[in-house]
Design an enzyme around this catalytic site. Structure first.
Site, PDB file in Angstrom:
ATOM      1  N   LYS A  12    -139.221 -39.784  33.660  1.00 53.88           N
ATOM      2  CA  LYS A  12    -140.371 -39.486  34.828  1.00 53.88           C
ATOM      3  C   LYS A  12    -140.838 -40.706  35.231  1.00 53.88           C
ATOM      4  O   LYS A  12    -141.398 -40.847  36.493  1.00 53.88           O
ATOM      5  CB  LYS A  12    -141.263 -38.555  33.931  1.00 53.88           C
ATOM      6  CG  LYS A  12    -140.972 -37.382  33.495  1.00 53.88           C
ATOM      7  CD  LYS A  12    -142.183 -36.731  32.601  1.00 53.88           C
ATOM      8  CE  LYS A  12    -141.543 -35.715  31.669  1.00 53.88           C
ATOM      9  NZ  LYS A  12    -142.534 -34.970  30.794  1.00 53.88           N
ATOM     10  N   GLY A  13    -140.607 -41.581  34.357  1.00 52.61           N
ATOM     11  CA  GLY A  13    -141.320 -42.851  34.792  1.00 52.61           C
ATOM     12  C   GLY A  13    -141.201 -43.677  35.911  1.00 52.61           C
ATOM     13  O   GLY A  13    -142.073 -44.276  36.485  1.00 52.61           O
ATOM     14  N   GLU A  28    -135.379 -47.708  37.709  1.00 48.98           N
ATOM     15  CA  GLU A  28    -135.898 -47.596  36.232  1.00 48.98           C
ATOM     16  C   GLU A  28    -137.441 -48.133  36.665  1.00 48.98           C
ATOM     17  O   GLU A  28    -137.711 -48.803  37.530  1.00 48.98           O
ATOM     18  CB  GLU A  28    -135.347 -48.375  35.461  1.00 48.98           C
ATOM     19  CG  GLU A  28    -134.541 -47.697  34.297  1.00 48.98           C
ATOM     20  CD  GLU A  28    -135.509 -46.766  33.562  1.00 48.98           C
ATOM     21  OE1 GLU A  28    -136.528 -46.348  33.890  1.00 48.98           O
ATOM     22  OE2 GLU A  28    -134.968 -46.343  32.328  1.00 48.98           O
ATOM     23  N   ASP A  29    -138.125 -47.716  35.702  1.00 52.53           N
ATOM     24  CA  ASP A  29    -139.571 -48.173  35.701  1.00 52.53           C
ATOM     25  C   ASP A  29    -139.526 -49.396  34.913  1.00 52.53           C
ATOM     26  O   ASP A  29    -140.419 -50.392  35.548  1.00 52.53           O
ATOM     27  CB  ASP A  29    -140.608 -47.071  35.152  1.00 52.53           C
ATOM     28  CG  ASP A  29    -139.983 -46.626  33.383  1.00 52.53           C
ATOM     29  OD1 ASP A  29    -138.892 -46.869  33.312  1.00 52.53           O
ATOM     30  OD2 ASP A  29    -140.595 -45.719  32.979  1.00 52.53           O
ATOM     31  N   ASP A  66    -137.007 -52.554  28.688  1.00 57.39           N
ATOM     32  CA  ASP A  66    -137.543 -53.176  27.492  1.00 57.39           C
ATOM     33  C   ASP A  66    -136.324 -53.891  26.613  1.00 57.39           C
ATOM     34  O   ASP A  66    -135.802 -54.970  27.103  1.00 57.39           O
ATOM     35  CB  ASP A  66    -138.390 -52.188  27.008  1.00 57.39           C
ATOM     36  CG  ASP A  66    -139.187 -52.500  25.633  1.00 57.39           C
ATOM     37  OD1 ASP A  66    -139.557 -53.416  25.740  1.00 57.39           O
ATOM     38  OD2 ASP A  66    -139.221 -51.713  24.783  1.00 57.39           O
ATOM     39  N   LYS A  70    -139.021 -56.535  30.830  1.00 55.51           N
ATOM     40  CA  LYS A  70    -139.797 -57.424  29.735  1.00 55.51           C
ATOM     41  C   LYS A  70    -138.612 -58.470  29.251  1.00 55.51           C
ATOM     42  O   LYS A  70    -138.007 -57.859  28.168  1.00 55.51           O
ATOM     43  CB  LYS A  70    -140.270 -56.421  28.799  1.00 55.51           C
ATOM     44  CG  LYS A  70    -141.539 -55.959  29.067  1.00 55.51           C
ATOM     45  CD  LYS A  70    -141.816 -55.092  27.659  1.00 55.51           C
ATOM     46  CE  LYS A  70    -143.032 -53.987  27.951  1.00 55.51           C
ATOM     47  NZ  LYS A  70    -143.349 -53.290  26.892  1.00 55.51           N
ATOM     48  N   PHE A  74    -147.606 -53.513  26.022  1.00 59.55           N
ATOM     49  CA  PHE A  74    -147.262 -52.319  26.353  1.00 59.55           C
ATOM     50  C   PHE A  74    -148.234 -52.034  27.596  1.00 59.55           C
ATOM     51  O   PHE A  74    -149.253 -51.958  27.667  1.00 59.55           O
ATOM     52  CB  PHE A  74    -147.534 -51.294  25.269  1.00 59.55           C
ATOM     53  CG  PHE A  74    -146.878 -49.884  25.502  1.00 59.55           C
ATOM     54  CD1 PHE A  74    -145.551 -49.789  25.165  1.00 59.55           C
ATOM     55  CD2 PHE A  74    -147.533 -48.962  25.773  1.00 59.55           C
ATOM     56  CE1 PHE A  74    -144.973 -48.606  25.271  1.00 59.55           C
ATOM     57  CE2 PHE A  74    -147.058 -47.639  26.290  1.00 59.55           C
ATOM     58  CZ  PHE A  74    -145.547 -47.410  25.951  1.00 59.55           C
ATOM     59  N   VAL A  75    -147.419 -51.493  28.651  1.00 55.50           N
ATOM     60  CA  VAL A  75    -148.228 -51.069  29.958  1.00 55.50           C
ATOM     61  C   VAL A  75    -148.052 -49.704  30.345  1.00 55.50           C
ATOM     62  O   VAL A  75    -147.206 -49.081  29.979  1.00 55.50           O
ATOM     63  CB  VAL A  75    -147.454 -51.974  31.126  1.00 55.50           C
ATOM     64  CG1 VAL A  75    -147.761 -53.324  30.772  1.00 55.50           C
ATOM     65  CG2 VAL A  75    -146.196 -51.874  31.152  1.00 55.50           C
ATOM     66  N   ASP A 131    -145.890 -44.023  30.996  1.00 59.45           N
ATOM     67  CA  ASP A 131    -146.873 -43.407  30.322  1.00 59.45           C
ATOM     68  C   ASP A 131    -146.943 -44.053  28.796  1.00 59.45           C
ATOM     69  O   ASP A 131    -146.497 -44.865  28.331  1.00 59.45           O
ATOM     70  CB  ASP A 131    -146.308 -42.077  29.846  1.00 59.45           C
ATOM     71  CG  ASP A 131    -144.863 -42.068  28.996  1.00 59.45           C
ATOM     72  OD1 ASP A 131    -144.067 -42.801  29.356  1.00 59.45           O
ATOM     73  OD2 ASP A 131    -145.044 -41.336  27.704  1.00 59.45           O
ATOM     74  N   ARG A 139    -149.566 -41.752  33.347  1.00 58.17           N
ATOM     75  CA  ARG A 139    -148.537 -41.911  34.291  1.00 58.17           C
ATOM     76  C   ARG A 139    -149.237 -42.166  35.632  1.00 58.17           C
ATOM     77  O   ARG A 139    -148.724 -42.748  36.596  1.00 58.17           O
ATOM     78  CB  ARG A 139    -147.774 -40.906  34.461  1.00 58.17           C
ATOM     79  CG  ARG A 139    -146.675 -40.638  33.221  1.00 58.17           C
ATOM     80  CD  ARG A 139    -145.578 -39.758  33.598  1.00 58.17           C
ATOM     81  NE  ARG A 139    -145.026 -39.464  32.303  1.00 58.17           N
ATOM     82  CZ  ARG A 139    -143.818 -40.050  31.645  1.00 58.17           C
ATOM     83  NH1 ARG A 139    -143.549 -41.200  32.247  1.00 58.17           N
ATOM     84  NH2 ARG A 139    -143.303 -39.862  30.706  1.00 58.17           N
TER      85      ARG A 139
HETATM   86  P1  IMP Z   1    -135.317 -49.695  26.458  1.00 59.06           P
HETATM   87  O1  IMP Z   1    -134.261 -48.428  26.132  1.00 59.06           O
HETATM   88  O2  IMP Z   1    -135.924 -50.231  25.187  1.00 59.06           O
HETATM   89  O3  IMP Z   1    -134.988 -50.468  27.742  1.00 59.06           O
HETATM   90  O4  IMP Z   1    -136.556 -48.655  26.899  1.00 59.06           O
HETATM   91  C1  IMP Z   1    -136.851 -48.202  28.350  1.00 59.06           C
HETATM   92  C2  IMP Z   1    -137.821 -47.075  28.197  1.00 59.06           C
HETATM   93  O5  IMP Z   1    -138.632 -47.090  27.155  1.00 59.06           O
HETATM   94  C3  IMP Z   1    -138.401 -47.262  29.671  1.00 59.06           C
HETATM   95  O6  IMP Z   1    -137.803 -46.367  30.627  1.00 59.06           O
HETATM   96  C4  IMP Z   1    -139.731 -46.577  29.324  1.00 59.06           C
HETATM   97  O7  IMP Z   1    -139.625 -45.230  29.063  1.00 59.06           O
HETATM   98  C5  IMP Z   1    -140.117 -47.174  27.828  1.00 59.06           C
HETATM   99  N1  IMP Z   1    -140.839 -48.133  27.680  1.00 59.06           N
HETATM  100  C6  IMP Z   1    -140.537 -49.326  27.615  1.00 59.06           C
HETATM  101  N2  IMP Z   1    -141.536 -50.287  27.609  1.00 59.06           N
HETATM  102  C7  IMP Z   1    -142.730 -49.663  27.915  1.00 59.06           C
HETATM  103  C8  IMP Z   1    -144.026 -49.937  28.196  1.00 59.06           C
HETATM  104  O8  IMP Z   1    -144.652 -51.061  28.167  1.00 59.06           O
HETATM  105  N3  IMP Z   1    -144.965 -48.823  28.663  1.00 59.06           N
HETATM  106  C9  IMP Z   1    -144.409 -47.535  28.872  1.00 59.06           C
HETATM  107  N4  IMP Z   1    -143.125 -47.109  28.509  1.00 59.06           N
HETATM  108  C10 IMP Z   1    -142.193 -48.160  28.044  1.00 59.06           C
HETATM  109 MG    MG Z   2    -141.162 -43.305  28.794  1.00 56.84          MG
END
Ligand code: IMP
Ligand code: MG
Length: 176
Positions: free
Chosen positions: A42-43, A98-99, A102, A130, A151-152, A158, A164
């Protein structure tokens, strides 16, 4: 964990200005060719809507939701497609929206999956990145903002499904 405070980091104006710039850059990339935007729910929902309005190439909108198993504020790398696309992407220019990236685990899985469906081209756009947190390499074509390892929330992002709808992006200060 409880949230103590949310400190504004990017204002709505800053975000929307940057989205207009990204829209121009994306429009230049695709020109008159159609592009299929895949909003990762949903992000990315607020980001996708705002960005789609700023793209002048013909746009098709699709949605997909994935869940990365894992508690708290990090993803585990085990990714599941909860809602798949309603249409084929074969032969299309696909831009995944993507939002935030990470660790890169969610996107790395998703891009591999989408590649097997034979799109004409496959690119990735993220509002936030990030880079310090990256575990798996992912090729990102369009980035809104690089942010430090904090964390944002807000503008779609969310914490435990909340915040959100904040019109800005803020850092979360957690009460231990
Ligand atoms: P990744 O697989 O570790 O790259 O994670 C990506 C997903 O983690 C994103 O689509 C978000 O849903 C969540 N996420 C990672 N960092 C944050 C943050 O700082 N705030 C909120 N959601 C996050
Ligand atoms: Mg999420």
């Amino acid at each position: 964990m409880k949230i103590k405070n949310i400190k504004e980091y990017l204002t709505e104006e800053q975000i929307e200005k940057r989205i207009r710039e990204l829209g121009a850059q994306i429009s230049e990339t695709y020109g008159e060719e159609p592009v299929c935007l895949i909003c990762i729910l949903k992000g990315s929902v607020f980001f996708t809507c705002e960005l789609a309005k700023r793209i002048t190439s013909p746009v098709e909108l699709e949605f997909m939701s994935v869940s990365s198993y894992g508690a708290g504020t990090s993803s585990s790398g085990v990714v599941r497609i909860v809602n798949d696309l309603g249409t084929s992407i074969e032969g299309k220019n696909v831009l995944v929206i993507e939002d935030i990236i990470d660790s890169g685990r969610t996107l790395s899985y998703l891009l591999e999956n989408l590649k097997t469906r034979n799109p004409k081209s496959l690119r990735l756009c993220t509002l936030l990145d990030k880079p310090d947190r990256r575990v798996v390499e992912v090729p990102v074509d369009f980035v809104g903002f690089e942010i430090p390892d904090e964390f944002v929330v807000g503008y779609g992002l969310d914490y435990d499904q909340k915040y959100r709808n904040l019109p800005y992006i803020g850092y979360v200060e957690i009460e231990e």
